[in-house]
Scaffold this motif. Structure first.
Motif, mmCIF file in Angstrom:
data_model
loop_
_atom_site.group_PDB
_atom_site.id
_atom_site.type_symbol
_atom_site.label_atom_id
_atom_site.label_comp_id
_atom_site.label_asym_id
_atom_site.label_seq_id
_atom_site.Cartn_x
_atom_site.Cartn_y
_atom_site.Cartn_z
ATOM 1 N N ASN A 6 51.268 -39.477 -57.065
ATOM 2 C CA ASN A 6 52.488 -39.684 -57.851
ATOM 3 C C ASN A 6 52.559 -41.152 -58.264
ATOM 4 O OD1 ASN A 6 53.565 -37.089 -57.829
ATOM 5 N ND2 ASN A 6 54.493 -37.402 -55.819
ATOM 6 N N TRP A 50 46.006 -38.717 -66.556
ATOM 7 C CA TRP A 50 47.288 -38.089 -66.875
ATOM 8 C C TRP A 50 47.724 -38.626 -68.221
ATOM 9 C CZ3 TRP A 50 52.066 -39.899 -68.163
ATOM 10 C CH2 TRP A 50 53.098 -38.959 -68.181
ATOM 11 N N PRO A 51 48.213 -37.811 -69.107
ATOM 12 C CA PRO A 51 48.359 -36.362 -69.012
ATOM 13 C C PRO A 51 46.988 -35.686 -69.037
ATOM 14 C CG PRO A 51 49.013 -37.123 -71.199
ATOM 15 C CD PRO A 51 48.713 -38.338 -70.393
ATOM 16 N N GLU A 56 50.851 -39.354 -73.317
ATOM 17 C CA GLU A 56 52.266 -39.026 -73.157
ATOM 18 C C GLU A 56 53.075 -39.901 -74.102
ATOM 19 O OE1 GLU A 56 55.622 -37.139 -71.433
ATOM 20 O OE2 GLU A 56 53.495 -36.673 -71.304
ATOM 21 N N LEU A 64 58.794 -43.652 -66.316
ATOM 22 C CA LEU A 64 57.630 -42.792 -66.500
ATOM 23 C C LEU A 64 57.190 -42.294 -65.135
ATOM 24 C CD1 LEU A 64 55.388 -41.850 -68.559
ATOM 25 C CD2 LEU A 64 54.068 -43.752 -67.641
ATOM 26 N N ASN A 65 57.015 -40.998 -65.001
ATOM 27 C CA ASN A 65 56.515 -40.396 -63.770
ATOM 28 C C ASN A 65 55.287 -39.572 -64.118
ATOM 29 O OD1 ASN A 65 58.608 -41.256 -61.921
ATOM 30 N ND2 ASN A 65 59.945 -39.890 -63.059
ATOM 31 N N ALA A 66 54.192 -39.862 -63.456
ATOM 32 C CA ALA A 66 52.938 -39.145 -63.689
ATOM 33 C C ALA A 66 52.482 -38.523 -62.378
ATOM 34 C CB ALA A 66 51.867 -40.089 -64.219
ATOM 35 N N ILE A 109 49.199 -36.759 -60.792
ATOM 36 C CA ILE A 109 47.773 -36.522 -61.002
ATOM 37 C C ILE A 109 47.256 -35.685 -59.845
ATOM 38 C CG2 ILE A 109 45.524 -37.614 -61.273
ATOM 39 C CD1 ILE A 109 47.018 -40.104 -62.300
#
Length: 180
Positions: free
Chosen positions: A76, A110-111, A134, A145-147, A149
């Motif tokens: 995360n 990511w994305p 994104e 922003l939250n990614a 993976i």
């Protein structure tokens, strides 16, 4: 003609005077060079560089944590982004997680996307398709922003996250590695 055991004064003084002169010259050269290279001295030989332009995009509150759950392992990544330029526009964000210290190398993007769009099969960003990232509205306000993976169980953990923010034309506005 008999040679006396005494050395004439001038002959003996020559090497001493030469050695003393050499020491004085070397000392003066050292002092001049150290003064010329001293950045605090206004007349130094340093070239005054203009301050670098601020980056087009700033980040804040970066965090990355590896988690395990019922759905598997994941990384995360969370942060905030904003533009340093007046006005607003669209940017595209890519987050690449890597571990180059293991063989074979481990990486993910990511994305999620197919290889070749914005990242090569070797895990390197090339940005030929910037709109595959994104989309984010870049303005003077902070945007969160939250990614997430995914990480295959049993693989070596990621040790670096690289953040890329690119323009719609593919120009890199921000490229920043983070150790995790």
């Amino acid at each position: 003609m008999a040679i006396s055991g005494r050395i004439p004064w001038r002959r003996a003084a020559h090497p001493a005077a030469f050695s003393s002169s050499l020491v004085v010259v070397l000392l003066l050269a050292y002092l001049a060079l150290s003064r010329a290279l001293d950045p605090s001295h206004p007349g130094s030989g340093q070239i005054a560089l203009e301050p670098a332009a601020p980056p087009a995009v700033e980040f804040d509150r970066f965090s990355a944590r590896q988690e395990r759950g019922a759905n598997g392992e994941r990384l995360n990544v969370s942060l905030r982004l904003r533009s340093t330029l007046p006005g607003s526009g669209v940017g595209f964000v890519f987050v690449v997680a890597r571990n180059d210290h293991v063989t074979p190398r481990v990486w993910a993007i990511w994305p999620p996307q197919a290889y070749g769009q914005a990242i090569t099969a070797g895990g390197h960003f090339h940005g030929s398709a910037p709109t595959s990232g994104e989309a984010i509205e870049l303005s003077e306000r902070w945007e969160r922003l939250n990614a997430v993976i995914p990480h295959d169980p049993g693989q070596s953990p990621f040790d670096t996250v690289i953040l890329y923010v690119v323009s719609p034309q593919g120009a890199v506005l921000l490229s920043r590695p983070f150790g995790i």
